[in-house]
Motif scaffolding. Structure first.
Motif, PDB file in Angstrom:
ATOM      1  N   ALA A  29     -11.766   3.430   8.187  1.00  0.00           N
ATOM      2  CA  ALA A  29     -12.023   2.774   9.612  1.00  0.00           C
ATOM      3  C   ALA A  29     -13.429   2.001   9.124  1.00  0.00           C
ATOM      4  CB  ALA A  29     -12.089   3.824  10.731  1.00  0.00           C
ATOM      5  N   ASN A  30     -13.216   0.760   9.767  1.00  0.00           N
ATOM      6  CA  ASN A  30     -14.605   0.022   9.907  1.00  0.00           C
ATOM      7  C   ASN A  30     -15.682   0.816  10.495  1.00  0.00           C
ATOM      8  OD1 ASN A  30     -15.925  -2.507   9.578  1.00  0.00           O
ATOM      9  ND2 ASN A  30     -15.667  -2.792  11.708  1.00  0.00           N
ATOM     10  N   SER A  31     -16.817   0.715   9.999  1.00  0.00           N
ATOM     11  CA  SER A  31     -18.126   1.214  10.180  1.00  0.00           C
ATOM     12  C   SER A  31     -18.155   2.856   9.813  1.00  0.00           C
ATOM     13  CB  SER A  31     -18.578   1.459  11.753  1.00  0.00           C
ATOM     14  OG  SER A  31     -18.658  -0.038  12.161  1.00  0.00           O
ATOM     15  N   SER A  32     -17.089   3.232   8.651  1.00  0.00           N
ATOM     16  CA  SER A  32     -17.066   4.463   8.360  1.00  0.00           C
ATOM     17  C   SER A  32     -18.343   4.919   7.358  1.00  0.00           C
ATOM     18  CB  SER A  32     -15.877   4.605   7.626  1.00  0.00           C
ATOM     19  OG  SER A  32     -14.919   4.501   8.428  1.00  0.00           O
ATOM     20  N   VAL A  33     -18.625   6.203   7.131  1.00  0.00           N
ATOM     21  CA  VAL A  33     -19.339   6.646   6.162  1.00  0.00           C
ATOM     22  C   VAL A  33     -18.497   7.353   5.072  1.00  0.00           C
ATOM     23  CG1 VAL A  33     -21.265   8.213   5.722  1.00  0.00           C
ATOM     24  CG2 VAL A  33     -21.119   7.057   8.023  1.00  0.00           C
ATOM     25  N   ILE A  34     -18.682   7.009   3.807  1.00  0.00           N
ATOM     26  CA  ILE A  34     -17.864   7.458   2.692  1.00  0.00           C
ATOM     27  C   ILE A  34     -18.647   7.658   1.551  1.00  0.00           C
ATOM     28  CG2 ILE A  34     -15.799   6.263   3.651  1.00  0.00           C
ATOM     29  CD1 ILE A  34     -16.503   4.035   1.520  1.00  0.00           C
ATOM     30  N   VAL A  35     -17.878   8.389   0.691  1.00  0.00           N
ATOM     31  CA  VAL A  35     -18.606   8.667  -0.676  1.00  0.00           C
ATOM     32  C   VAL A  35     -18.277   7.683  -1.684  1.00  0.00           C
ATOM     33  CG1 VAL A  35     -18.554  11.226  -0.288  1.00  0.00           C
ATOM     34  CG2 VAL A  35     -16.631  10.175  -1.171  1.00  0.00           C
ATOM     35  N   SER A  36     -19.181   7.536  -2.527  1.00  0.00           N
ATOM     36  CA  SER A  36     -18.875   6.390  -3.782  1.00  0.00           C
ATOM     37  C   SER A  36     -17.780   6.786  -4.509  1.00  0.00           C
ATOM     38  CB  SER A  36     -20.110   6.458  -4.690  1.00  0.00           C
ATOM     39  OG  SER A  36     -20.031   5.657  -5.668  1.00  0.00           O
ATOM     40  N   GLY A  37     -16.787   5.731  -4.748  1.00  0.00           N
ATOM     41  CA  GLY A  37     -15.567   6.224  -5.378  1.00  0.00           C
ATOM     42  C   GLY A  37     -14.341   5.949  -4.327  1.00  0.00           C
ATOM     43  N   ALA A  38     -14.607   5.994  -3.249  1.00  0.00           N
ATOM     44  CA  ALA A  38     -13.541   6.029  -2.288  1.00  0.00           C
ATOM     45  C   ALA A  38     -12.762   4.373  -2.313  1.00  0.00           C
ATOM     46  CB  ALA A  38     -14.141   6.046  -0.661  1.00  0.00           C
ATOM     47  N   ILE A  39     -11.619   4.460  -2.190  1.00  0.00           N
ATOM     48  CA  ILE A  39     -10.954   3.266  -2.062  1.00  0.00           C
ATOM     49  C   ILE A  39     -11.030   2.521  -0.770  1.00  0.00           C
ATOM     50  CG2 ILE A  39      -8.802   2.199  -2.657  1.00  0.00           C
ATOM     51  CD1 ILE A  39     -10.126   3.141  -4.870  1.00  0.00           C
ATOM     52  N   LEU A  40     -11.114   1.272  -0.649  1.00  0.00           N
ATOM     53  CA  LEU A  40     -10.971   0.488   0.805  1.00  0.00           C
ATOM     54  C   LEU A  40      -9.713  -0.071   0.731  1.00  0.00           C
ATOM     55  CD1 LEU A  40     -14.459  -1.287   0.899  1.00  0.00           C
ATOM     56  CD2 LEU A  40     -13.894   1.058   1.746  1.00  0.00           C
ATOM     57  N   ASN A  41      -8.689   0.261   1.438  1.00  0.00           N
ATOM     58  CA  ASN A  41      -7.468  -0.328   1.697  1.00  0.00           C
ATOM     59  C   ASN A  41      -7.287  -1.397   2.507  1.00  0.00           C
ATOM     60  OD1 ASN A  41      -5.872   1.509  -0.486  1.00  0.00           O
ATOM     61  ND2 ASN A  41      -6.960   2.874   0.896  1.00  0.00           N
ATOM     62  N   PHE A  42      -6.927  -2.602   2.304  1.00  0.00           N
ATOM     63  CA  PHE A  42      -6.738  -3.867   3.343  1.00  0.00           C
ATOM     64  C   PHE A  42      -5.136  -4.147   3.367  1.00  0.00           C
ATOM     65  CE2 PHE A  42     -11.021  -4.038   1.739  1.00  0.00           C
ATOM     66  CZ  PHE A  42     -11.919  -4.359   2.934  1.00  0.00           C
ATOM     67  N   GLU A  43      -4.870  -4.635   4.558  1.00  0.00           N
ATOM     68  CA  GLU A  43      -3.518  -5.310   4.865  1.00  0.00           C
ATOM     69  C   GLU A  43      -3.780  -6.574   4.940  1.00  0.00           C
ATOM     70  OE1 GLU A  43       0.145  -5.154   7.735  1.00  0.00           O
ATOM     71  OE2 GLU A  43      -0.576  -3.258   6.919  1.00  0.00           O
ATOM     72  N   ILE A  44      -3.356  -7.681   3.924  1.00  0.00           N
ATOM     73  CA  ILE A  44      -3.461  -9.288   4.389  1.00  0.00           C
ATOM     74  C   ILE A  44      -1.976  -9.736   4.543  1.00  0.00           C
ATOM     75  CG2 ILE A  44      -4.196 -11.153   3.707  1.00  0.00           C
ATOM     76  CD1 ILE A  44      -6.328  -9.634   2.003  1.00  0.00           C
ATOM     77  N   ASN A  45      -1.687 -10.284   5.623  1.00  0.00           N
ATOM     78  CA  ASN A  45      -0.222 -10.746   5.854  1.00  0.00           C
ATOM     79  C   ASN A  45      -0.233 -12.175   6.095  1.00  0.00           C
ATOM     80  OD1 ASN A  45       1.323  -8.309   5.587  1.00  0.00           O
ATOM     81  ND2 ASN A  45       0.299  -7.654   7.348  1.00  0.00           N
ATOM     82  N   ASP A  46       0.650 -12.744   5.490  1.00  0.00           N
ATOM     83  CA  ASP A  46       0.912 -14.332   5.992  1.00  0.00           C
ATOM     84  C   ASP A  46       2.168 -14.533   5.032  1.00  0.00           C
ATOM     85  OD1 ASP A  46      -0.510 -16.750   6.979  1.00  0.00           O
ATOM     86  OD2 ASP A  46       0.893 -17.384   5.430  1.00  0.00           O
ATOM     87  N   GLU A  47       3.305 -15.387   5.542  1.00  0.00           N
ATOM     88  CA  GLU A  47       4.393 -15.796   4.857  1.00  0.00           C
ATOM     89  C   GLU A  47       4.107 -16.551   3.739  1.00  0.00           C
ATOM     90  OE1 GLU A  47       7.910 -17.013   7.184  1.00  0.00           O
ATOM     91  OE2 GLU A  47       7.455 -15.433   8.659  1.00  0.00           O
ATOM     92  N   ASN A  48       2.918 -17.230   3.779  1.00  0.00           N
ATOM     93  CA  ASN A  48       2.707 -18.457   2.998  1.00  0.00           C
ATOM     94  C   ASN A  48       1.246 -18.154   2.311  1.00  0.00           C
ATOM     95  OD1 ASN A  48       5.156 -19.981   3.501  1.00  0.00           O
ATOM     96  ND2 ASN A  48       4.197 -20.253   5.503  1.00  0.00           N
ATOM     97  N   LEU A  49       0.943 -17.092   2.121  1.00  0.00           N
ATOM     98  CA  LEU A  49      -0.491 -16.798   1.657  1.00  0.00           C
ATOM     99  C   LEU A  49      -0.712 -17.346   0.221  1.00  0.00           C
ATOM    100  CD1 LEU A  49      -3.039 -15.009   2.320  1.00  0.00           C
ATOM    101  CD2 LEU A  49      -2.140 -13.217   0.847  1.00  0.00           C
TER     102      LEU A  49
END
Length: 180
Positions: A29-49
């Motif tokens: 989640a945004n503003s999370s505290v994580i350890v180094s090595g964690a993966i940030l997972n995003f979703e980007i959507n657009d039919e014509n990206l």
């Protein structure tokens, strides 16, 4: 049509697109505290990206493709601002800003009083210092019993304890999952 009756048909195709791309940080989640090595997972959507890019702390603009992940391996402890930018073929664009904190340090637990391995009267207060900038929870157990929540100021009252030998364990975990 011309005057001789010749006919020519030409078709043109267009896509009308006024919808901007969407950008969502799926995990953590945004503003999370994580350890180094964690993966940030995003979703980007657009039919014509057309493309997606990101920067970390105002650094070099980097492009990325599906599955839109940023690996934090090697990132040192601290705050990070990640700006993600997406644009589609119709030049609709969106920019989203996310903040995460890298924390690789375990919480520190210290007995303030009484001294370890000492004899005490019933009702003696045991005082602890639990330090971590991102502490999530602190628990204690007596003689491997049930974990009991220990809130700040981290004091345990022995008033109801019978005479005997006791082994006390303090468990602290921070928001990044670092455990002591």
């Amino acid at each position: 049509n011309d005057t001789a009756g010749n006919e020519k048909l030409k078709q043109y195709s267009f896509i009308i697109d006024s919808t901007r791309p969407t950008i969502t940080l799926r995990s953590p989640a945004n503003s999370s505290v994580i350890v180094s090595g964690a993966i940030l997972n995003f979703e980007i959507n657009d039919e014509n990206l057309l493309q997606a890019n990101y920067t970390v702390n105002g650094g070099v603009n980097q492009s990325f493709n599906s599955p839109y992940q940023i690996n934090t391996t090697g990132w040192s402890d601290g705050y990070y601002t990640i700006i993600v930018y997406a644009i589609d073929e119709a030049k609709n664009n969106r920019t989203e800003t996310y903040v995460i904190t890298i924390d690789t340090k375990r919480p520190q637990i210290a007995l303030i009083s009484p001294e370890n391995n000492s004899s005490l009267p019933s009702g003696e207060l045991m005082k602890f210092n639990i330090s971590d900038e991102h502490i999530k929870s602190v628990n204690y157990s007596v003689n491997n019993g049930t974990n009991i929540l220990l809130d700040y100021p981290y004091v345990i009252d022995t008033a109801r304890w019978a005479d005997g030998i006791y082994i006390l364990e303090i468990h602290a975990i921070d928001e990044a999952g670092n455990y002591a």
